[in-house]
Scaffold this motif. Structure first.
Motif, PDB file in Angstrom:
ATOM      1  N   UNK A  25       0.833  -1.203   0.000  1.00 37.60           N
ATOM      2  CA  UNK A  25       0.000   0.000   0.000  1.00 37.60           C
ATOM      3  C   UNK A  25       0.865   1.250   0.000  1.00 37.60           C
ATOM      4  N   UNK A  26       1.945   1.244   0.768  1.00 35.86           N
ATOM      5  CA  UNK A  26       2.825   2.412   0.838  1.00 35.86           C
ATOM      6  C   UNK A  26       3.464   2.700  -0.512  1.00 35.86           C
ATOM      7  N   UNK A  27       3.817   1.659  -1.261  1.00 39.57           N
ATOM      8  CA  UNK A  27       4.392   1.861  -2.596  1.00 39.57           C
ATOM      9  C   UNK A  27       3.428   2.625  -3.498  1.00 39.57           C
ATOM     10  N   UNK A  28       2.157   2.466  -3.282  1.00 43.22           N
ATOM     11  CA  UNK A  28       1.156   3.166  -4.077  1.00 43.22           C
ATOM     12  C   UNK A  28       0.894   4.578  -3.561  1.00 43.22           C
ATOM     13  N   UNK A  32       2.406   7.232   5.126  1.00 45.03           N
ATOM     14  CA  UNK A  32       2.206   6.244   6.198  1.00 45.03           C
ATOM     15  C   UNK A  32       0.730   6.105   6.578  1.00 45.03           C
ATOM     16  N   UNK A  33       0.095   7.237   6.836  1.00 43.05           N
ATOM     17  CA  UNK A  33      -1.294   7.206   7.294  1.00 43.05           C
ATOM     18  C   UNK A  33      -2.219   6.636   6.227  1.00 43.05           C
ATOM     19  N   UNK A  34      -2.014   7.047   4.975  1.00 45.26           N
ATOM     20  CA  UNK A  34      -2.840   6.522   3.885  1.00 45.26           C
ATOM     21  C   UNK A  34      -2.615   5.025   3.693  1.00 45.26           C
ATOM     22  N   UNK A  35      -1.374   4.576   3.837  1.00 47.53           N
ATOM     23  CA  UNK A  35      -1.086   3.140   3.695  1.00 47.53           C
ATOM     24  C   UNK A  35      -1.793   2.343   4.788  1.00 47.53           C
ATOM     25  N   UNK A  36      -1.775   2.877   6.000  1.00 50.40           N
ATOM     26  CA  UNK A  36      -2.491   2.206   7.090  1.00 50.40           C
ATOM     27  C   UNK A  36      -3.996   2.199   6.821  1.00 50.40           C
ATOM     28  N   UNK A  37      -4.515   3.310   6.297  1.00 49.13           N
ATOM     29  CA  UNK A  37      -5.940   3.373   5.945  1.00 49.13           C
ATOM     30  C   UNK A  37      -6.289   2.348   4.875  1.00 49.13           C
TER      31      UNK A  37
END
Length: 162
Positions: A25-28, A32-37
């Motif tokens: 998700x982080x690669x996209x 950090x927060x968006x990847x966790x979301x």
């Protein structure tokens, strides 16, 4: 299949592989927060659509597909460009010594269309085989091979020019 067992299977699988999903998700989303979301939303989607899982053997590719699609959906919603992430801002603010990464590769990868970037991320950052990528992206294997070749060609051209 008994529903509680499927819930447990999905839950256990996600817990065991949470770092992989976060990195994907982080690669996209590059945040950090968006990847966790994205990971959280993917778990919710997986549990609510567990009936679409054809067999437990397909759980890995099924959940990766959910994470990829959720990441792309978030990017479409936001339609924003993240120029720097929190780590860069923190290092600048703290007066740390410069640490250089391969910005040219990162910028070139970020500039690829999503259909090409997805294949590069899944192949080289998540170490999936082409057959698995085809299942995750719900694409024909030959389409995945063609897009991978095209993406690598674009990266090669851009990296030589810059």
């Amino acid at each position: 299949m008994n529903t509680p067992n499927l819930d447990e299977l999905i839950t256990d699988f996600v817990i065991q592989n949470k770092e992989h999903y976060y990195r994907l998700a982080f690669h996209y989303v590059k945040n950090k927060e968006d990847a966790l979301d994205v990971v959280q939303e993917s778990i919710i989607k997986a549990l609510s659509k567990k009936a679409s899982l054809e067999s437990p053997e397909l759980l890995k590719t099924w959940f990766y597909r959910i994470v990829v699609n959720t990441s792309i959906d978030l990017l479409r919603k936001q339609k924003r460009l993240v120029i720097v992430d929190d780590e860069v801002l923190t290092s600048l603010d703290a007066g740390n010594l410069d640490q250089y990464t391969d910005f040219d590769l990162k910028n070139t990868l970020d500039s690829l269309p999503v259909q090409y970037r997805s294949i590069i991320i899944l192949r080289y950052f998540s170490d999936f085989k082409l057959e698995e990528i085809a299942k995750i992206l719900d694409e024909n294997l030959n389409t995945v091979k063609t897009r991978l070749y095209k993406a690598l060609s674009i990266l090669r051209i851009e990296m030589n020019v810059n």
